[in-house]
Write a protein that holds these residues in place. Sequence first.
Motif, PDB file in Angstrom:
ATOM      1  N   ALA A  39       0.858  -1.185   0.000  1.00 48.04           N
ATOM      2  CA  ALA A  39       0.000   0.000   0.000  1.00 48.04           C
ATOM      3  C   ALA A  39       0.890   1.229   0.000  1.00 48.04           C
ATOM      4  O   ALA A  39       1.873   1.312   0.744  1.00 48.04           O
ATOM      5  CB  ALA A  39      -0.897   0.005   1.219  1.00 48.04           C
ATOM      6  N   ILE A  40       0.571   2.171  -0.852  1.00 45.41           N
ATOM      7  CA  ILE A  40       1.300   3.438  -0.897  1.00 45.41           C
ATOM      8  C   ILE A  40       0.379   4.497  -0.303  1.00 45.41           C
ATOM      9  O   ILE A  40      -0.683   4.788  -0.864  1.00 45.41           O
ATOM     10  CB  ILE A  40       1.697   3.814  -2.335  1.00 45.41           C
ATOM     11  CG1 ILE A  40       2.593   2.726  -2.917  1.00 45.41           C
ATOM     12  CG2 ILE A  40       2.373   5.161  -2.363  1.00 45.41           C
ATOM     13  CD1 ILE A  40       2.913   2.928  -4.378  1.00 45.41           C
ATOM     14  N   GLU A  41       0.762   5.033   0.791  1.00 42.56           N
ATOM     15  CA  GLU A  41      -0.064   6.032   1.471  1.00 42.56           C
ATOM     16  C   GLU A  41       0.089   7.372   0.759  1.00 42.56           C
ATOM     17  O   GLU A  41       1.201   7.838   0.505  1.00 42.56           O
ATOM     18  CB  GLU A  41       0.361   6.161   2.934  1.00 42.56           C
ATOM     19  CG  GLU A  41      -0.529   7.025   3.763  1.00 42.56           C
ATOM     20  CD  GLU A  41      -1.973   6.527   3.829  1.00 42.56           C
ATOM     21  OE1 GLU A  41      -2.869   7.368   3.866  1.00 42.56           O
ATOM     22  OE2 GLU A  41      -2.190   5.293   3.820  1.00 42.56           O
ATOM     23  N   ALA A  45      -3.520  16.003   1.462  1.00 40.32           N
ATOM     24  CA  ALA A  45      -3.785  17.083   0.504  1.00 40.32           C
ATOM     25  C   ALA A  45      -4.088  16.514  -0.888  1.00 40.32           C
ATOM     26  O   ALA A  45      -4.969  17.017  -1.596  1.00 40.32           O
ATOM     27  CB  ALA A  45      -2.606  18.036   0.445  1.00 40.32           C
ATOM     28  N   ALA A  46      -3.390  15.456  -1.290  1.00 42.49           N
ATOM     29  CA  ALA A  46      -3.645  14.837  -2.596  1.00 42.49           C
ATOM     30  C   ALA A  46      -5.020  14.190  -2.623  1.00 42.49           C
ATOM     31  O   ALA A  46      -5.760  14.312  -3.602  1.00 42.49           O
ATOM     32  CB  ALA A  46      -2.568  13.812  -2.922  1.00 42.49           C
ATOM     33  N   LYS A  47      -5.376  13.499  -1.537  1.00 47.23           N
ATOM     34  CA  LYS A  47      -6.703  12.880  -1.461  1.00 47.23           C
ATOM     35  C   LYS A  47      -7.804  13.931  -1.525  1.00 47.23           C
ATOM     36  O   LYS A  47      -8.793  13.766  -2.235  1.00 47.23           O
ATOM     37  CB  LYS A  47      -6.844  12.077  -0.163  1.00 47.23           C
ATOM     38  CG  LYS A  47      -5.999  10.838  -0.091  1.00 47.23           C
ATOM     39  CD  LYS A  47      -6.199  10.157   1.250  1.00 47.23           C
ATOM     40  CE  LYS A  47      -5.341   8.938   1.419  1.00 47.23           C
ATOM     41  NZ  LYS A  47      -5.540   8.314   2.725  1.00 47.23           N
ATOM     42  N   ALA A  48      -7.622  15.012  -0.777  1.00 43.57           N
ATOM     43  CA  ALA A  48      -8.621  16.085  -0.757  1.00 43.57           C
ATOM     44  C   ALA A  48      -8.720  16.756  -2.128  1.00 43.57           C
ATOM     45  O   ALA A  48      -9.816  17.061  -2.606  1.00 43.57           O
ATOM     46  CB  ALA A  48      -8.273  17.111   0.315  1.00 43.57           C
TER      47      ALA A  48
END
Length: 170
Positions: A39-41, A45-48
């Motif tokens: 899994a790459i977390e 900010a990128a998710k939002a």
Amino acid sequence: MLNQKLIWGSVAGIGFLLSGVSGVNAAETHPKQTARFQAIEQPLAAKAGVTLGGLGLIGLELWWFVFSKSKSRQADSNQGVQEVTITVDGGYEPARVIVSAGKLVRLNFMRRDPSSCLEKVVLPDFQISEDLALNRVTSVEFTPKQPGNYAFTCGMNMFRGVIEVQNEGV
């Protein structure tokens, strides 16, 4: 047909059964590859940003296809003739024309778009099909008898407009 589906279903079922019984999996056949994914977390900010961008695009599509209204224009009355000029350039502007029933209507189509689709205008309810000259005004005249909405389209029925006929005095 039913027998054919039954046969193919049986063959597929036997294949699944044999693959489970054999005990061989992909990780064993290729020892150099790992069977696990990492899994790459992603940063918050990128998710939002991706979420807000997606919601913005959904909102834009809803506005474009559901909430945006085409501009309408009331026809000008001059000596008993209801007249409006419609610009033909990637569609019809205005795409909705409001006129009164029982009076002569003159639609002046000014075609600026050279595409072959827009070289003709069709008013099927009034049995009118007229070629539109490029960069010139072509007039179409008719008298609507009944109130209602009457479509006009390009020759290929891709671009559309509406003539809204209302009772006189409405």
